[in-house]
Design an enzyme around this catalytic site. Structure first.
Site, short mmCIF file in Angstrom:
data_model
loop_
_atom_site.label_atom_id
_atom_site.label_comp_id
_atom_site.label_asym_id
_atom_site.label_seq_id
_atom_site.Cartn_x
_atom_site.Cartn_y
_atom_site.Cartn_z
N GLU A 180 52.42 54.30 43.07
CA GLU A 180 51.36 53.35 43.45
C GLU A 180 50.88 53.66 44.86
N LYS A 181 49.55 53.77 45.00
CA LYS A 181 49.01 54.20 46.30
C LYS A 181 48.79 53.06 47.30
N GLY A 210 48.70 45.74 41.76
CA GLY A 210 47.32 46.16 41.52
C GLY A 210 46.30 45.14 41.95
N GLY A 266 25.86 37.40 38.00
CA GLY A 266 26.37 36.09 37.53
C GLY A 266 27.38 36.26 36.42
N HIS A 323 49.66 14.49 20.72
CA HIS A 323 48.61 13.53 21.07
C HIS A 323 49.05 12.69 22.25
N CYS A 365 44.95 42.82 40.11
CA CYS A 365 45.23 41.48 39.58
C CYS A 365 46.02 40.61 40.57
N VAL A 402 31.79 37.09 35.65
CA VAL A 402 33.03 36.32 35.87
C VAL A 402 33.38 36.19 37.36
N ILE A 403 33.35 37.30 38.09
CA ILE A 403 33.72 37.22 39.50
C ILE A 403 32.73 36.33 40.24
N ALA A 417 43.56 41.48 32.57
CA ALA A 417 44.97 41.76 32.85
C ALA A 417 45.84 41.62 31.60
P1 FAD Z 1 44.60 47.62 38.46
O1 FAD Z 1 45.06 46.24 38.59
O2 FAD Z 1 43.28 48.00 39.04
O3 FAD Z 1 45.73 48.55 39.06
C1 FAD Z 1 45.58 49.91 39.20
C2 FAD Z 1 46.48 50.36 40.31
O4 FAD Z 1 46.50 51.77 40.34
C3 FAD Z 1 46.04 49.92 41.69
O5 FAD Z 1 47.09 49.24 42.32
C4 FAD Z 1 45.69 51.21 42.42
O6 FAD Z 1 46.00 51.17 43.79
C5 FAD Z 1 46.56 52.21 41.68
N1 FAD Z 1 46.07 53.58 41.70
C6 FAD Z 1 44.84 54.04 41.36
N2 FAD Z 1 44.80 55.37 41.46
C7 FAD Z 1 46.03 55.78 41.87
C8 FAD Z 1 46.61 57.04 42.14
N3 FAD Z 1 45.92 58.17 41.98
N4 FAD Z 1 47.90 57.07 42.56
C9 FAD Z 1 48.61 55.94 42.70
N5 FAD Z 1 48.11 54.72 42.44
C10 FAD Z 1 46.85 54.66 42.03
N6 FAD Z 1 41.77 39.51 34.61
C11 FAD Z 1 42.29 38.51 33.91
O7 FAD Z 1 42.81 38.73 32.82
N7 FAD Z 1 42.27 37.22 34.38
C12 FAD Z 1 41.71 36.91 35.56
O8 FAD Z 1 41.72 35.75 35.96
C13 FAD Z 1 41.14 37.94 36.33
N8 FAD Z 1 40.60 37.68 37.53
C14 FAD Z 1 40.07 38.70 38.26
C15 FAD Z 1 39.47 38.40 39.47
C16 FAD Z 1 38.90 39.39 40.23
C17 FAD Z 1 38.27 39.06 41.55
C18 FAD Z 1 38.96 40.75 39.77
C19 FAD Z 1 38.38 41.86 40.59
C20 FAD Z 1 39.55 41.05 38.56
C21 FAD Z 1 40.10 40.03 37.80
N9 FAD Z 1 40.68 40.28 36.56
C22 FAD Z 1 41.20 39.26 35.82
C23 FAD Z 1 40.77 41.64 36.01
C24 FAD Z 1 42.15 42.23 36.29
O9 FAD Z 1 42.42 42.21 37.66
C25 FAD Z 1 42.22 43.64 35.75
O10 FAD Z 1 41.86 43.65 34.38
C26 FAD Z 1 43.64 44.19 35.89
O11 FAD Z 1 44.03 44.21 37.24
C27 FAD Z 1 43.71 45.59 35.30
O12 FAD Z 1 44.99 46.11 35.47
P2 FAD Z 1 45.22 47.67 35.60
O13 FAD Z 1 46.68 47.85 35.73
O14 FAD Z 1 44.50 48.38 34.55
O15 FAD Z 1 44.49 48.09 36.95
P1 NAI Z 2 30.78 41.17 34.89
O1 NAI Z 2 30.51 42.30 33.99
O2 NAI Z 2 31.54 40.01 34.41
O3 NAI Z 2 29.40 40.59 35.41
C1 NAI Z 2 28.46 41.36 36.06
C2 NAI Z 2 27.13 40.64 36.01
O4 NAI Z 2 26.26 41.30 36.91
C3 NAI Z 2 26.48 40.66 34.65
O5 NAI Z 2 26.05 39.36 34.32
C4 NAI Z 2 25.31 41.61 34.82
O6 NAI Z 2 24.21 41.29 34.01
C5 NAI Z 2 24.99 41.43 36.28
N1 NAI Z 2 24.33 42.56 36.91
C6 NAI Z 2 24.55 43.88 36.73
N2 NAI Z 2 23.77 44.61 37.55
C7 NAI Z 2 23.04 43.72 38.27
C8 NAI Z 2 22.07 43.85 39.30
N3 NAI Z 2 21.70 45.04 39.76
N4 NAI Z 2 21.53 42.73 39.81
C9 NAI Z 2 21.93 41.51 39.36
N5 NAI Z 2 22.83 41.32 38.40
C10 NAI Z 2 23.39 42.41 37.87
O7 NAI Z 2 31.45 41.83 36.19
P2 NAI Z 2 32.22 41.18 37.43
O8 NAI Z 2 31.87 39.75 37.59
O9 NAI Z 2 31.96 42.12 38.55
O10 NAI Z 2 33.73 41.28 37.00
C11 NAI Z 2 34.30 42.55 36.65
C12 NAI Z 2 35.36 42.38 35.62
O11 NAI Z 2 36.51 41.79 36.19
C13 NAI Z 2 34.98 41.46 34.47
O12 NAI Z 2 34.24 42.15 33.49
C14 NAI Z 2 36.29 41.01 33.97
O13 NAI Z 2 36.76 41.94 33.03
C15 NAI Z 2 37.16 41.02 35.21
N6 NAI Z 2 37.35 39.64 35.69
C16 NAI Z 2 37.95 38.73 34.88
C17 NAI Z 2 38.13 37.44 35.29
C18 NAI Z 2 38.75 36.46 34.37
O14 NAI Z 2 39.30 36.87 33.36
N7 NAI Z 2 38.73 35.18 34.67
C19 NAI Z 2 37.72 36.98 36.62
C20 NAI Z 2 37.05 38.01 37.37
C21 NAI Z 2 36.91 39.29 36.92
#
Ligand code: FAD
Ligand code: NAI
Length: 454
Positions: free
Chosen positions: A32-33, A38, A182, A440, A40, A184-185, A315
């Site tokens: 892990e870098k 990660g 607009g 319930h 999540c 999820v994030i 995740a």
């Molecule tokens: P990551 O979590 O991205 O982990 C990848 C890891 O690999 C990182 O730690 C990185 O440093 C490491 N890495 C990369 N390249 C290298 C390398 N060459 N050598 C060593 N290490 C390396 N998902 C949900 O299900 N529920 C949520 O509520 C949710 N909320 C989110 C909110 C936000 C703001 C964001 C951005 C994402 C959210 N997600 C959510 C999405 C979720 O975070 C990702 O789907 C999940 O982290 C993916 O897991 P992963 O292990 O594939 O990758």
């Molecule tokens: P997203 O794919 O959910 O939403 C991106 C939005 O940006 C879309 O509605 C798209 O139409 C719009 N868009 C794209 N290009 C644009 C532009 N140039 N101008 C204006 N709007 C534009 O991606 P987001 O919110 O960045 O999240 C990334 C991923 O992270 C999600 O797809 C999800 O898998 C994961 N995530 C999951 C969460 C959860 O499970 N609760 C919470 C946050 C992130």
């Protein structure tokens, strides 16, 4: 030293895969870098949920009067909220590290790059060290998409354009926040910063928010947000970002939105570059690693799980994909199914969905029946959601009478949706579901109520 498995990336896919592999007796190395846990744990799911929970408590205090509670001078102390968020992250990262240790996983800090293959297996370099393993699990995750819009890169350097990484660590609440995207994030961050006092504007290029979420539900969510003062600019395209403002185009006209800070949340892309995939010939398709239903790439004994395979970017999907990979490594038959993976938007009110929407059912030509009821059919929802306007929709395959989709907006939806997921996963029929006894009063009874409409 030769390992049975090297995992590259310590996010949900990587750490869970490593834990399961270690548990199964594989000699496992995890590279892990940046941070174990990660995106999540460190800058995604967990920190955002910690912030959103603080906002919920604050809103309950501010608007408690409708429940007979008056709180004077409720204050959201953003610094303390961030402090607590950091504590939550630290606790959970510590837990993951302990689990890795418990499962005999060796952890190496550093950037892993696949160097090639020798007679013993695959070689992965970390700095000056080279490790070898019979199998690889690539779990490098994803990173935010940064569009080539004038001013965005400069804004990131200067600190007024943010990604999920920086916004979750902001020291102060910006007076105005423009969110580009607009999805999820964008929606979750809008929820927190609106409660915390920012003037929030969401700029979305489509004519709706929340991506593929059931359209009626995303409209209800948008109306709820508009009532709270969040502005939406739909069908809008950002053309320039400057310090203090975002310029966007809509219907051929240019507009400007005031922005102390700008959040870019227009999606994420898999991390496939710079990790040496080309050195062993791993196939990349449309920017993500191509895998089959067992998580296998085109290269023998090389697997990929999580965001890097581009399937679902959640995740919980990453967890299950990693398990499928490890099961196949140890000779246990397992395949990944994507038809019953719940998705949740942790806004207030929450949105939770699983399975087909009306839109996808139509696209697939499924003959379906739908029941659409108010969440107010649930006694507990009424007791706890003064003025709540949530709905629950269930979709049933007309021919087989099987549940194929469930979609809800209203609080606790996030905790209920897995129930509908199980029903879809196990192909339960309407008549089977009708025989289930739900506790319930709970909000989950809404599923039973909706099913009885069919
Ligand atoms: P990551 O979590 O991205 O982990 C990848 C890891 O690999 C990182 O730690 C990185 O440093 C490491 N890495 C990369 N390249 C290298 C390398 N060459 N050598 C060593 N290490 C390396 N998902 C949900 O299900 N529920 C949520 O509520 C949710 N909320 C989110 C909110 C936000 C703001 C964001 C951005 C994402 C959210 N997600 C959510 C999405 C979720 O975070 C990702 O789907 C999940 O982290 C993916 O897991 P992963 O292990 O594939 O990758
Ligand atoms: P997203 O794919 O959910 O939403 C991106 C939005 O940006 C879309 O509605 C798209 O139409 C719009 N868009 C794209 N290009 C644009 C532009 N140039 N101008 C204006 N709007 C534009 O991606 P987001 O919110 O960045 O999240 C990334 C991923 O992270 C999600 O797809 C999800 O898998 C994961 N995530 C999951 C969460 C959860 O499970 N609760 C919470 C946050 C992130």
């Amino acid at each position: 030293m030769t390992y049975d498995l090297i995992v590259i990336g310590g996010g949900p896919a990587g750490y869970l895969g490593a834990e399961r592999a270690g548990h199964a007796g594989l000699k496992t190395l995890l590279i892990e870098k940046r941070f174990i846990g990660g995106v999540c744990l460190n800058e995604g799911c967990i920190p955002s949920k910690a912030l959103l929970y603080s906002a919920k408590i604050y809103d309950n205090a501010r608007y408690g009067e409708k429940y007979g509670i008056t709180v004077q001078n409720a204050v959201l102390d953003h610094e303390k909220v961030i402090e607590r968020k950091n504590k939550v992250v630290k606790t959970l990262v510590g837990g993951v590290k302990a689990q890795l240790k418990r499962n005999n996983v060796t952890v190496v800090e550093g950037f892993g790059e696949i160097a090639g293959r020798n007679s013993e297996g695959y070689e992965v370099k970390v700095g000056n060290d080279t490790y070898t393993a019979k199998r690889l699990l690539i779990a490098t995750g994803s990173m935010p998409i940064i569009p080539p819009i004038p001013g965005v890169r400069e804004g990131i350097e200067k600190g007024f354009v943010l990604t999920n990484r920086e916004i979750l660590d902001l020291k102060t609440v910006p007076a105005s926040l423009v969110i580009v995207g607009g999805g999820v994030i964008g929606l979750e961050m809008a929820s927190y910063f609106n409660s915390a006092g920012s003037k929030v504007t969401i700029i979305e290029m489509l004519d709706h928010i929340a991506g593929n979420t059931d359209r009626e539900i995303s409209n209800i969510l948008m109306k709820n947000y508009q009532k709270k003062g969040i502005e939406f600019k739909l069908n809008a395209k950002v053309v320039e970002v400057k310090e203090g403002s975002v310029i966007y185009e809509s219907n051929g006209e240019k507009f400007s939105a005031e922005a102390d800070k700008v959040l870019m949340s227009i999606g994420r892309r898999p991390v496939v570059e710079g990790i040496g995939l080309e050195n062993i010939g791993v196939e990349i398709e449309k920017g993500h690693i191509k895998v089959d239903e067992r998580g296998k790439t085109n290269v023998p004994e090389v697997y990929a799980a999580g965001d890097v395979n581009g399937y679902s970017m959640l995740a919980h999907t990453a967890y299950r994909e990693a398990e499928v990979c490890v099961n196949n490594m140890i000779g246990k038959k397992d395949i990944m199914r994507y038809n019953a993976i719940p998705s949740v938007i942790y806004t207030n009110p929450e949105v939770a969905c699983v399975g087909e929407t009306e839109e996808t059912a139509k696209q697939k030509g499924i003959d379906y029946e739908v029941a659409n009821i108010s969440m107010r059919y649930s006694g507990r929802y009424v007791a706890e959601n003064e003025g709540g306007d949530g709905i629950c929709k269930v979709l049933v395959d007309k021919r087989y009478r099987k549940l194929i989709g469930a979609h809800m907006i209203g609080n606790y939806a996030s905790e209920i949706i897995y129930g509908a997921g199980i029903m879809i996963e196990t192909e339960m029929r309407v008549e089977d579901i009708k025989e289930i006894v739900f506790p319930h009063p709970t909000v989950c009874e809404i599923i039973r109520e909706a099913i009885f409409e069919l």
